[in-house]
Write an enzyme that holds these catalytic residues in place. Structure first.
Site, PDB file in Angstrom:
ATOM      1  N   ASP A 461       0.856  -1.194   0.000  1.00 20.31           N
ATOM      2  CA  ASP A 461       0.000   0.000   0.000  1.00 20.31           C
ATOM      3  C   ASP A 461       0.889   1.240   0.000  1.00 20.31           C
ATOM      4  OD1 ASP A 461      -1.895   1.915   0.265  1.00 20.31           O
ATOM      5  OD2 ASP A 461      -3.009   0.919   1.859  1.00 20.31           O
ATOM      6  N   ASP A 671     -12.637  50.701  -2.387  1.00 12.52           N
ATOM      7  CA  ASP A 671     -13.967  50.626  -1.799  1.00 12.52           C
ATOM      8  C   ASP A 671     -14.313  52.011  -1.261  1.00 12.52           C
ATOM      9  OD1 ASP A 671     -16.345  49.423  -1.097  1.00 12.52           O
ATOM     10  OD2 ASP A 671     -15.665  48.954   0.926  1.00 12.52           O
ATOM     11  N   ASP A 736     -16.412  46.536  -5.793  1.00  8.29           N
ATOM     12  CA  ASP A 736     -17.712  45.884  -5.700  1.00  8.29           C
ATOM     13  C   ASP A 736     -18.620  46.403  -6.816  1.00  8.29           C
ATOM     14  OD1 ASP A 736     -18.625  48.401  -4.933  1.00  8.29           O
ATOM     15  OD2 ASP A 736     -18.433  47.948  -2.812  1.00  8.29           O
ATOM     16  N   ASP A1427      45.421  24.065 -14.543  1.00 18.94           N
ATOM     17  CA  ASP A1427      45.952  23.973 -15.900  1.00 18.94           C
ATOM     18  C   ASP A1427      45.974  25.331 -16.611  1.00 18.94           C
ATOM     19  OD1 ASP A1427      43.247  24.258 -16.000  1.00 18.94           O
ATOM     20  OD2 ASP A1427      42.882  22.647 -17.436  1.00 18.94           O
ATOM     21  N   ASP A1428      45.618  26.399 -15.916  1.00 18.36           N
ATOM     22  CA  ASP A1428      45.671  27.741 -16.487  1.00 18.36           C
ATOM     23  C   ASP A1428      46.931  28.447 -16.006  1.00 18.36           C
ATOM     24  OD1 ASP A1428      43.251  27.505 -17.838  1.00 18.36           O
ATOM     25  OD2 ASP A1428      42.114  28.090 -16.070  1.00 18.36           O
ATOM     26  N   ASP A1610      38.370  48.728   9.567  1.00 18.79           N
ATOM     27  CA  ASP A1610      37.175  49.254  10.225  1.00 18.79           C
ATOM     28  C   ASP A1610      36.487  48.116  10.953  1.00 18.79           C
ATOM     29  OD1 ASP A1610      35.354  51.469  10.760  1.00 18.79           O
ATOM     30  OD2 ASP A1610      33.912  50.305   9.617  1.00 18.79           O
ATOM     31  N   ASP A1685      39.983  54.580  11.568  1.00 18.32           N
ATOM     32  CA  ASP A1685      39.292  55.760  12.087  1.00 18.32           C
ATOM     33  C   ASP A1685      39.109  55.694  13.593  1.00 18.32           C
ATOM     34  OD1 ASP A1685      37.474  53.767  12.246  1.00 18.32           O
ATOM     35  OD2 ASP A1685      35.922  54.728  11.043  1.00 18.32           O
TER      36      ASP A1685
END
EC number: 3.4.23.-
Length: 1755
Positions: A461, A671, A736, A1427-1428, A1610, A1685
């Site tokens: 089932d 309305d 309406d 590979d680059d 910062d 700062d």
């Protein structure tokens, strides 16, 4: 019963007489006219019985008995009616030629008017009767009518006056729709047959059996008109009647032809879907039959293509022909003709050798499936009662409620409709197991249910969530569990006796256990597929087996009847008996109290409340388990239904889904409310409201009437407003059906503007819920405001206007945003708002006399819509005015005081919120308001588009001091003077934000002084002083001198006469002196403050020397000054407007303190207390009061505010919230598998490209000698640890080429097969950016290379084996690897060592220490990324020499040589670079983002307003727990992974301005709430809007002798629970931004200074590493600088004092910073916050600030 004679009816207008009728008697308790639905079948049976017993009688001897009358009737009486049909519609017994039918006697009497216009027929009344004729032998239908079996006494009866007919005939139903006409015609034909008119109905050939008479034609015409109204007839019927409105016969003929055509098509489709062929008939005949059906369907417009036809034919093949399903299943383009060639070949082979086996190869699975064993000797009948859909991998299973316990044996009458593609196992009876096994093998020795459809089996089932079983012999570890409620599909409870385990012992000798429930109240034992899936078992309905995910077969599946079953022989029995379980359950249940009893006892409380109370022991004596909860779900208490009856609620989500697809301001709801009576004529009586569907933004307009012109004016106004202000066009307006909306004027206006009106149903207010609820909310607010303020009712619309302004600014609990935020507007500035009805004094600019008072009392209503003023009601003048000349009336009793909130007033609160708006404005004295923020991290932090660009006209006027003035501000010697109301600026006072609205009633005037460790980054104490620290009385005089000293540069150049100040008396801190302070404008204040430099090491005021302010240490040598100027000179810092130095007057140093507690106001709640406070200097009166603005939430007195809650600080989440049952999230797969790219790829062109890439990859692998091709190994002989699975992956590269890669499954590689210490290195992005920057400054050539199949050049040391590619067909063999194959853990490291060795030994390069994959020699720099290769050199020949050396060993391809002097475009590691040597370099990703972002399925808005910033300040990520189901959670997490993954890739490449938002959202990937997703969409939208932005570099000046490397740091202090600080750094080389970082602080910071120290400590190590890299690549001297700062951080770094290091973490960090700064020649300088571009890394900024800080380096 005797017959009774009825009198004639009264004649009709045509003088016709009523005919006498005859009939057999009718039973008195049955009404022959009753044809209601409940008696239809009974009437038909009675009709059939009456017809069978009918005899002819003389006309004068018998009449039908009317059961409604007990005696003969008079001539005036009428027959009874039945429902909506008059009596004449019920056919009664009649003569063949009745004398009373003179009105219908001749066709010439029928009115000849067009049928569809006005038939003008005279419908027969109760006096006339329809004729009935004997039915003919032939009928037009294929089957005889069930009521057509009427017979007559003899043939001569037709010549007599009377005819034997049915006693009564049921009329056809009324035709109600043209679509129902075909079905109605069928009932009408049946009606004619039952009326003995079957002979006139056209037959199959279109001709009737006999000719129709005139009376019959009249009858046919009138009945057709009665039951088929003209408005419901189809068009083709009306066309026939328009030619001849009496030609009903032609309509019947056409209808019968259509029915026959439809029937033939249906028969052909059913026949084609149920084809069966096993060779018993000639193949030619089978082919002819199939082709005829297909041709016939194609001719009728039903196209059957070759693919569908072949599937239908192959599905019906059986026997020797069945294998054709498998041999041709991969041929996608097979035709029907090709399939029949194979069928003919097999048929001819069968005829040639009928008694021998076929010589063609059969599929082994076919032989197994075709072997059957039957326990009986009779030939079984294969019956498939449940048709299965084609190509459905999951077969249909039954639910428990669909299974019947009676008559479960298979019926031989069922037709075989269809079969599945792979024919499942089917059983024809209980003994046919279809697997060659005997019945005793599949049954269990324990209790069997003999009435089961298939005993000894479990029903599979798919719809059941739990497994249920009736027998207790298979339940292990059973226990009573009454808390489980099980219901069937009809919501009926299934009682459960016990719960336990169901144990399986499958055929692979493995045991598996699942939970099972015991109940005897089910028809079958149900096995839940869901519970099997939970233990890794699935049902394969193509193989008909239960199997595991790895393909292991566990048990066969049997198909019997409509369902699938599994044998119980795999169940392990237990020792528990049924009585044991039943007794346990019974003993438990006997102590339970019924829920209705408990419900009544506990005052009719609901079940959920009672159950929760029992669970938490708030009710004692019995527990939750003592109550029977089985009936709690369905129980309906009658008393509760009556006593708690309520109105029907609004249906949630009732609006149509298509409304969600509209853009903002395209779909409006409107309305009208009104009228409001008893108002003066000047007051509006109505208002009209509009609500935008998407943003929920609201508008209201007053109306004095509801005339068309008034409504049209409002519509014109709002449409123009939306078009001009939001660049949107309204598409739909929902309203309406009031006359004000349905009039022709408005309709034409909407039609002219292309707007679709959407009207709701009449009197259906719930369908108009958006507008109706808005009106109700506004009216509730209106009544409340009028009641609270005590204002007259005619100001009601002002209250509506005020409520609308506020409601548009309040966040919706559902969307977490306000309507203004959705609309892209800034939030409501509360400082511009006054309470409704607040008493004020308005300046009278035109008094009647010069001696008359200039002030007029009034009441504030709402901000003006048309100006910067306020709408104020003046009772004395009886009018409202729009003005800015007003002041709040303090101490005046208002309506609010009538509630006596302990005499609490809000005067000080209003002063603090609206100090700059209280004043009278004198003529020509309007000044611009510019809030300043000096030397602070908090620049413009709260200026989130809250201030309009136009100037505010504000000044203040003196008022008397109130009773709430703190007594500590006065001494006995002080004078009674008025005080100045100084408003705390929004930027620094968090208590004016949403986290703290109202102050304490008691205030303290003593300033809070803290140590330097808790100071802001500017070095100021947390005294929250606007400009200077407060000074004691003793050194006030000395401070006067200090103000004129060197604290202010160029002080002599600015005289007091140039300031035009207005002197303001203020009180000193001690409260003993009152001094006059010159009033200073904002611009002048900024000019004077900008050059002021307070001391970093300044001690508290009480210990100060005579000079309270000491400037920061400046360089003592000219060289250091030059260094500072040199470092800052080339930085892309924002340009600020020029400012003149200013000297402060002496009294200005004594301004009172403003207590500031900084809050978080960022995307994720990040705040920053590193800020100075500012002063809004306005011209004020000499009589103004001074009021200290100091708020403390800790001193809130709840007794003084009974009706208002104290302000609550909103929690922000910066931690990943816990999500229940979260499992690991799989990474997103961006590649395709073999089956996706080739096997099932429907894109033929793309498939061919992938096939070409596949062969190219295989050839390359063989060329590179990747594996040993001399020997193949058996899988069983190799250690499984050394066997690596392999697979093909396919993808499409950025350049559009298709790539295939044969990879090893390194993700499941055993650790023993590789060295875990080896690492795969690639060039760091900072190294690449540094190399590119140096290349620009030194005019380098940039060459881009690619090495094909790089990994395959590296040998592999380990002994590893992989599976061969699939095209070789060697599934059981292995091949040994010789090269570092793609996907292996060690491949990247092997390649790195290989190429590194080659570059060093053969190319004369050396690797830069600390920077992997960066190689250099005296001329060339190489950056390696797998590979680059990127080569940088001043001499192009040097690059060519390296290329020549590489080509000797590797297949090297030149992507871009870079030899042109014009602009060259590169695609380097995803960056799109435009480079013109010696001039500039631009880095972007426009093309890549244009391609990728639309594929993310993000709702982009390309035509709307572009975003100006990636996020909005002030938004907080809610901490609410996220509760969603597992599937939706995983889906959203995957979506977040995709979006944040792309954003991170872009941000860390070059969009450093987005890093803060990316980092914040990345922390919430596992918390994908709606708010987080919306923020992510907003970020992606901003990336889309700014996809063309580029990181711009310009060549450095050639005169620069040094390389300058700078880090700008910062931090934002996170001072809230669940939250840490955010740090950010930006790195610049020679003024070019090369990198950025934004991250959450790893340690909890207790002050802003600690956060800044943390940020600096994170920047210095990377700064030193980059310095080393720059020195290695370029031999110029280098200057290193760090800008921050935070003056306190600089002071700590430079100071030698160690006493103030209070904790070990930051004390250690600070000491390390000192050593690194001093030991590395690092220059640390201060930078103004307004110029700190690292501010974008730590907090979300307003649009103006964001653009100011970024437009210099990315645009």
């Amino acid at each position: 019963m005797e017959s009774q004679q009825l009198s004639q009816h009264s004649p009709i207008s045509h003088g016709s007489a009523c005919a006498s009728v005859t009939s057999k008697e009718v039973h008195t308790n049955q009404d022959p006219l009753d044809v209601s639905a409940s008696k239809t079948e009974e009437c038909e049976k009675a009709s059939t019985k009456a017809n069978s017993q009918q005899t002819t009688t003389p006309a004068s001897s018998a009449v039908p008995e009317n059961p409604h009358h007990a005696s003969p009737q008079t001539a005036q009486s009428h027959s009874p009616q039945n429902g909506p049909y008059p009596q004449q519609c019920m056919m009664t017994q009649n003569q063949a030629n009745p004398s009373g039918w003179s009105f219908y006697g001749h066709p010439s009497m029928i009115p000849y008017t067009p049928y569809q216009m006005s038939p003008m027929y005279f419908p027969p009344g109760p006096q006339s009767q329809f004729p009935q004729y004997p039915s003919s032998v032939g009928t037009p239908l294929s089957t005889p009518s069930p009521e057509s079996g009427n017979t007559f006494t003899d043939s001569s009866s037709a010549d007599s006056d009377m005819t034997s007919t049915k006693k009564y005939v049921r009329p056809p139903p009324m035709l109600t729709s043209p679509n129902d006409f075909p079905n109605w015609v069928k009932t009408y034909i049946k009606f004619l047959q039952n009326s003995n008119l079957g002979g006139i109905i056209p037959t199959v050939n279109g001709k009737p059996v006999r000719q129709i008479t005139d009376d019959e034609l009249t009858f046919l015409y009138n009945t057709f008109q009665i039951f088929a109204p003209s408005q419901f007839l189809p068009t083709w019927v009306k066309d026939i009647l328009s030619v001849d409105y009496t030609d009903i016969m032609k309509i019947l003929s056409k209808s019968i032809e259509k029915m026959q055509s439809d029937t033939q098509e249906a028969n052909d489709i059913v026949t084609l879907a149920n084809l069966q062929y096993n060779g018993s008939t000639p193949a030619d005949a089978f082919e002819t039959k199939v082709t005829n059906i297909i041709d016939r369907l194609n001719n009728n417009g039903i196209h059957i293509n070759n693919k569908v036809a072949c599937q239908l034919i192959m599905r019906g093949l059986s026997g020797e022909y069945k294998f054709l399903r498998y041999t041709r299943h991969r041929h996608l383009n097979m035709t029907v003709a090709e399939l029949f060639l194979d069928i003919h070949a097999i048929y001819e082979e069968q005829q040639g050798s009928r008694n021998s086996k076929p010589n063609y190869r059969r599929n082994p699975s076919d032989e197994k499936n075709d072997s059957r064993s039957y326990t009986n000797t009779t030939k079984p009948k294969v019956i498939a009662r449940n048709p299965q859909k084609t190509n459905n991998s999951k077969s249909k299973t039954a639910r428990a409620h669909n299974v019947s316990t009676s008559n479960n044996s298979p019926s031989t009458d069922n037709d075989s409709i269809s079969k599945s593609t792979t024919e499942p196992i089917q059983l024809n009876n209980k003994h046919d197991l279809h697997l060659g096994q005997k019945l005793t093998e599949s049954t269990v020795n324990h209790t069997n249910h003999s009435d089961d459809e298939l005993p000894g089996h479990l029903l599979l089932d798919s719809g059941a969530s739990r497994t249920l079983i009736r027998s207790a012999h298979h339940i292990h570890s059973a226990s009573s569990n009454p808390d489980i409620n099980v219901v069937d599909a009809q919501k009926r409870n299934i009682p459960i006796n016990a719960i336990g385990d169901l144990q399986f012992h499958f055929q692979d000798n493995t045991k598996t256990s699942i939970k099972v429930l015991h109940t005897p109240n089910i028809a079958y034992d149900l096995l839940s597929l869901n519970e099997l899936a939970a233990v890794d078992i699935t049902a394969c309905f193509t193989k008909n087996v239960l199997e595991r995910s790895d393909g292991t077969v566990l048990a066969p599946i049997v198909k019997y009847g409509d369902f699938y079953w599994v044998s119980k022989k795999y169940l392990l029995p237990s020792n528990i008996s049924v009585p044991t379980i039943n007794n346990v359950h019974t003993s438990e249940s006997t102590r339970k109290y019924p829920y209705p009893f408990i419900h009544r006892m506990l005052a009719h409380a609901n079940a959920q409340t009672i159950r929760y109370s029992l669970k938490n022991n708030t009710i004692t004596y019995f527990n939750e388990s003592d109550v029977d909860w089985s009936s709690a779900i369905d129980y309906q208490c009658p008393d509760c239904l009556i006593g708690k009856s309520t109105k029907h609620r609004h249906i949630k989500g009732s609006r149509l889904k298509y409304q969600n697809s509209y853009e903002p301001f395209q779909y409006l709801h409107t309305d009208i409310f009104g009228p409001v009576h008893n108002l003066p004529k000047s007051a509006p009586s109505y208002f009209i409201s509009f609500t935008d569907e998407t943003t929920k933004f609201r508008w209201v307009y007053p109306l004095h009437d509801r005339r068309e012109d008034s409504i049209l004016d409002v519509f014109t106004t709002i449409l123009a407003f939306i078009k001009n202000q939001f660049q949107a066009s309204v598409l739909v307006i929902q309203m309406d059906r009031g006359s004000e909306y349905t009039n022709r004027t408005l309709h034409k206006f909407l039609e002219k503007n292309g707007i679709t009106p959407c009207y709701t149903t009449t009197a259906d207010s719930r369908a108009h819920g958006v507008a109706e609820r808005l009106n109700r909310t506004l009216l509730d607010d209106c009544r409340t405001q009028l009641q609270c303020s005590g204002l007259p009712n005619h100001l009601w619309f002002s209250a509506i206007e005020f409520s609308t302004i506020v409601r548009n600014s309040l966040a919706s609990p559902k969307s977490k945003k306000s309507a203004r935020q959705h609309a892209g507007l800034a939030g409501l500035d509360i400082s511009t708002l006054l309470p409704f009805g607040q008493p004020v004094i308005v300046n009278d600019h035109n008094p009647n006399s010069k001696i008359h008072p200039r002030g007029i009392p009034g009441y504030a209503l709402h901000p003006s819509r048309n100006s910067y003023g306020y709408i104020i009601y003046l009772p004395s003048l009886k009018k409202t005015v729009d003005t800015t000349n007003y002041v709040i009336l303090q101490g005046k009793e208002s309506r609010l005081d009538q509630f006596n909130y302990d005499a609490l007033t809000f005067d000080e609160d209003l002063n603090r919120l609206t100090a700059s708006y209280h004043s009278f404005i004198a003529s020509n004295e309007i000044q611009e308001s510019n809030d300043l923020n000096i030397e602070s991290d908090h620049d413009f932090q709260s200026d989130i588009e809250l201030h309009p660009e136009q100037p505010r006209n504000v000044l203040s006027k003196a008022v008397s001091p109130t009773d709430s003035t703190p007594p500590s501000t006065h001494t006995e010697d002080s004078k009674r003077v008025s005080k100045t109301n100084i408003r705390a600026p929004r930027e620094v006072d968090p208590n004016i934000s949403e986290s703290n609205i109202l102050p304490s009633k008691k205030r303290s005037s003593t300033p809070q002084i803290s140590n330097i460790e808790s100071t802001g980054s500017g070095g100021m104490h947390k005294l929250n002083v606007p400009l200077l620290a407060p000074m004691s009385q003793s050194n006030t005089h000395e401070s006067s001198h200090a103000s004129k000293s060197k604290d202010f540069r160029h002080s002599d150049s600015y005289s007091e006469n140039e300031t035009n100040h207005t002197n303001v008396p203020i009180s000193s801190t001690g409260g003993t002196n009152n001094k006059t302070v010159p009033q200073i404008s904002d611009q002048e204040t900024e000019k004077r403050i900008i050059h002021r430099s307070p001391s970093i090491d300044a001690s508290p005021p009480e210990n100060n020397s005579s000079h309270n302010i000491v400037p920061i240490k400046t360089p003592t040598t000219v060289s250091e000054q030059n260094t500072e100027e040199s470092i800052i000179a080339d930085l892309p810092l924002p340009d600020l407007p020029p400012e003149s130095p200013t000297e402060f007057p002496d009294p200005f140093k004594e301004l009172p303190p403003i207590n500031s507690h900084q809050t978080n106001s960022s995307l994720g709640g990040i705040g920053d207390s590193n800020a100075y406070t500012t002063i809004n200097s306005k011209k004020r009166s000499l009589e103004d009061n001074e009021t200290e603005i100091k708020v403390s939430r800790d001193t809130w007195n709840t007794k003084n505010m009974r009706s208002l809650e104290p302000p609550r600080s909103k929690k922000r989440i910066h931690l990943i919230a816990a999500v229940k049952a979260v499992k690991s999230i799989k990474p997103i797969r961006t590649t395709l598998r073999y089956d996706e790219a080739i096997t099932y790829n429907k894109d033929i062109k793309e498939k061919e490209k992938y096939i070409e890439a596949y062969h190219k990859e295989v050839n390359q692998l063989l060329k590179m000698n990747t594996w040993d091709t001399d020997k193949y190994y058996d899988r069983k002989e190799i250690d499984p640890k050394r066997v690596i699975n392999s697979m093909f992956i396919f993808n499409k590269k950025r350049d559009g080429t298709h790539k295939a890669r044969f990879v090893a499954r390194g993700d499941i590689q055993h650790p023993d097969t590789y060295d875990t210490g080896m690492q795969s290195n690639t060039v760091h992005h900072y190294a690449l950016m540094t190399s590119l920057s140096l290349a620009l400054d030194n005019n380098y050539y940039i060459t881009q290379l690619d090495i094909s199949s790089a990994y395959l050049y590296a040998d592999i040391k380990e002994e590893l084996y992989i599976r061969p590619p699939p095209h070789l067909g060697m599934n059981d063999k292995l091949i040994r690897l010789k090269k570092s194959h793609y996907g292996l853990k060690q491949s990247g490291a092997n390649w790195y060592e290989t190429i590194k060795s080659y570059l060093i030994k053969q190319c004369g390069m050396e690797e830069v220490r600390g920077w992997s994959c960066v190689f250099k020699n005296s001329q060339v720099t190489i950056c390696l990324f797998v590979d680059d290769m990127i080569l940088f050199s001043k001499d192009l020949n040097a690059n060519k020499k390296i290329i020549t050396t590489l080509k000797k060993q590797y297949d090297t391809k030149i992507i871009n040589l870079g030899e042109s002097d014009n602009e060259i475009q590169y695609d380097i590691l995803g960056l799109e670079i435009k480079y013109q040597r010696g001039k500039y370099m631009k880095l972007g990703m426009e093309n890549s983002l244009t391609e990728k972002i639309p594929k993310l399925n993000v709702p982009l808005n390309p035509k709307g307003r572009k975003l100006s910033a990636p996020g909005q300040p002030g938004l907080y990520i809610d901490q609410d727990e996220l509760e969603i189901d597992e599937d939706e959670y995983k889906e959203k997490v995957h979506e977040m992974q995709k979006l944040i993954g792309l954003a991170s890739y872009v941000g860390y490449k070059f969009r450093f301005d987005l890093l803060y938002y990316i980092n914040t959202l990345a922390q919430h990937i596992l918390f994908p709430s709606r708010q987080v997703l919306d923020m992510t969409y907003e970020l992606i939208q901003f990336m889309w809007d700014t996809r063309d932005k580029q990181l711009i570099w310009h060549k450095n000046k050639p005169t620069e002798p040094d390389n300058k490397l700078v880090a700008i740091s910062d931090a934002s202090y996170g001072n809230q629970p669940y939250y840490k600080s955010q740090i950010g750094n930006i790195f610049l080389l020679n003024g070019k931004v090369i990198g950025g970082k934004s991250t959450k602080a790893s340690l909890t910071c207790t002050s802003t200074t600690e956060a800044e120290i943390h940020a600096v400590s994170e920047a210095i190590p990377l700064l030193n590493n980059l310095s080393h890299l720059v020195q290695e690549l370029n031999k110029k001297p280098i200057i290193k600088g760090l800008l921050t700062d935070s003056r306190s951080t600089i002071s700590i770094i430079k100071s030698t004092n160690e006493e103030k290091f209070r904790n070990r973490f930051f004390g250690t960090k600070a000491m390390r910073l000192r050593d690194e700064v001093s030991g590395n020649n690092l220059y640390v300088y201060y930078i103004e916050t307004k110029k700190n571009i690292a501010d974008v890394m730590t907090k979300p900024l307003p649009i103006k600030t964001f653009k100011l800080l970024t437009n210099k380096w990315i645009h």
